[in-house]
Design a protein around this motif. Sequence first.
Motif, mmCIF file in Angstrom:
data_model
loop_
_atom_site.group_PDB
_atom_site.id
_atom_site.type_symbol
_atom_site.label_atom_id
_atom_site.label_comp_id
_atom_site.label_asym_id
_atom_site.label_seq_id
_atom_site.Cartn_x
_atom_site.Cartn_y
_atom_site.Cartn_z
ATOM 1 N N GLU A 241 -9.275 0.549 -9.875
ATOM 2 C CA GLU A 241 -8.998 0.449 -8.853
ATOM 3 C C GLU A 241 -8.310 1.296 -7.657
ATOM 4 O O GLU A 241 -7.314 1.777 -8.827
ATOM 5 N N LEU A 242 -8.596 2.283 -6.653
ATOM 6 C CA LEU A 242 -7.411 3.090 -6.582
ATOM 7 C C LEU A 242 -6.492 2.496 -6.033
ATOM 8 O O LEU A 242 -5.582 1.670 -5.805
ATOM 9 N N PRO A 243 -5.565 3.065 -6.147
ATOM 10 C CA PRO A 243 -3.631 3.429 -6.040
ATOM 11 C C PRO A 243 -3.198 2.816 -4.326
ATOM 12 O O PRO A 243 -4.462 3.253 -3.595
ATOM 13 N N ASP A 244 -2.815 1.988 -3.638
ATOM 14 C CA ASP A 244 -2.237 1.960 -2.970
ATOM 15 C C ASP A 244 -1.162 3.134 -2.084
ATOM 16 O O ASP A 244 -0.744 3.364 -2.038
ATOM 17 N N HIS A 245 -2.791 3.404 -1.402
ATOM 18 C CA HIS A 245 -1.830 4.345 -0.842
ATOM 19 C C HIS A 245 -1.049 4.654 1.010
ATOM 20 O O HIS A 245 -0.371 5.733 0.886
ATOM 21 N N LEU A 246 -0.926 3.893 0.977
ATOM 22 C CA LEU A 246 -0.103 3.215 1.801
ATOM 23 C C LEU A 246 1.764 3.211 1.515
ATOM 24 O O LEU A 246 2.367 4.121 1.532
ATOM 25 N N GLU A 247 1.949 2.950 -0.118
ATOM 26 C CA GLU A 247 2.707 2.658 -0.588
ATOM 27 C C GLU A 247 2.985 4.266 -1.094
ATOM 28 O O GLU A 247 4.329 4.096 -0.856
ATOM 29 N N ARG A 248 2.048 4.372 -1.263
ATOM 30 C CA ARG A 248 1.935 6.732 -1.291
ATOM 31 C C ARG A 248 2.757 7.376 -0.506
ATOM 32 O O ARG A 248 3.859 8.596 -0.541
ATOM 33 N N TRP A 249 2.062 6.800 0.463
ATOM 34 C CA TRP A 249 3.157 7.198 2.051
ATOM 35 C C TRP A 249 3.892 6.777 1.913
ATOM 36 O O TRP A 249 5.245 7.325 2.443
#
Length: 460
Positions: A241-249
Amino acid sequence: MSRVPYPTELSWGDVDPASHPFDPDAVAQVVHSLGPARRVPSRTDPDIDLTRVNWAHEVAKPWSDAMTYALVEHYGQWAAGWRWSNGEGDVDGGPVGSWCCGSHSITTPQQTLGRVVAALCEWRDWLERLVEWFEAYPLNPETLAADRILWESAARNVILHVADWTGAESGWYGHCQQVLGWFLTYWGVAPETAENLVRQAVGGRFKSWTAPDTVLAADIAERLVGPLRPEDTRWFPESGELPDHLERWLVVRESVPWPEDEGSADNGPVAPARDGAVEEFRFFDAAVDAARAAGLLAALELVRADAARGATLDFELIRGWQQHILGTPEPPSLRTHPAFAKGGAERYGIGPDTRARLDACLAQATDGRLSLAARAARAHLDVCFFHPFDDGNARAALLTLLFVLARESVTLDSVLLIRRFSHRADDPQDALGLCGSVKFHIEQSRGALAQPVVQWSSSG
């Protein structure tokens, strides 16, 4: 849908022909059915004063952008490359010869749409040729150690093919580096890793108007493949699964060196003669769909009224604008499932505290320690990466940015650089790039000379 990508931003997942069905025999019918096809601009239009309007920049380019948007909505992200022309065209250094740029390729409606059809088919043919070239050297990460010479030969030939197809004209190397990244991704290398490997291998040695010789191509291929080790999961990660890009942001957001407010004497209201957002909606969005443009204009009017009354920027305020953007009977609710953008390359999670976290971020748009451009850009990106709605998030993000500016009585005479480029959630430089674009537009608007506003009719 999300903002249309610039061709140089397209990943292999965006363009892989195997994932995007295409019928070349139906292209003409599709193109003629799209909104922009009914509004091909003309230099003989009596409503356009060519002595005071830059036709190429203010008329032809927005129409071409609108056509790109419509093609992407119909076919998918890959279609954004249809105008990536050879040499110094709309986008430098591409493989397309059927389209040059709006200035030269937009003539009569029949000729113009014919060129759009030919250019899209040419771009698609190029992508399918790439697959053939990739497959000409069947590669396997598990046997890379034994087949390293085969990998190098494949990479070298890709370089020479791209140079030949683009004519090695202006900016050709940008697409060549992109294709090398696609090549590695095709054979299992992680996309971000592939991009870094290509950058290090090329090292600025490609030049415009200069085709690489076989020695240079072979050296770059060797440097490209050299670091790869099949047992190293940095290169060949297991699928998941892709990482959570909201958390990355949210992590990146705290690390960005946002420009501070310098207390410049240039701060203050900005009211240029031309309202860039209104013109954008009346032409670009109207070319896509008249109802879409009407919704945006209604939402923009509400945005400015809310700014004038000192409304608090939060999710509740934005969903009121979004009702006009989407044309729904009631304001839309916060999404309830993970969201995806950029052709599925970014995933934004959802949780019980998502709305509260979004409101907390948006509240920081009043932080007077930061420059206005920084606050507006950050709020824009907050909406992009929280991705609160099931649809229309890019439009909501733009209106959020305009609201932050409007609270300080700043109107822009253009939103071109803000709206035409997408931004990655995990790249601090992308955030600073948007900040710089907003600052540029503010300064340009502040110093703009009075110019007549071109009135565009949503009915053509």
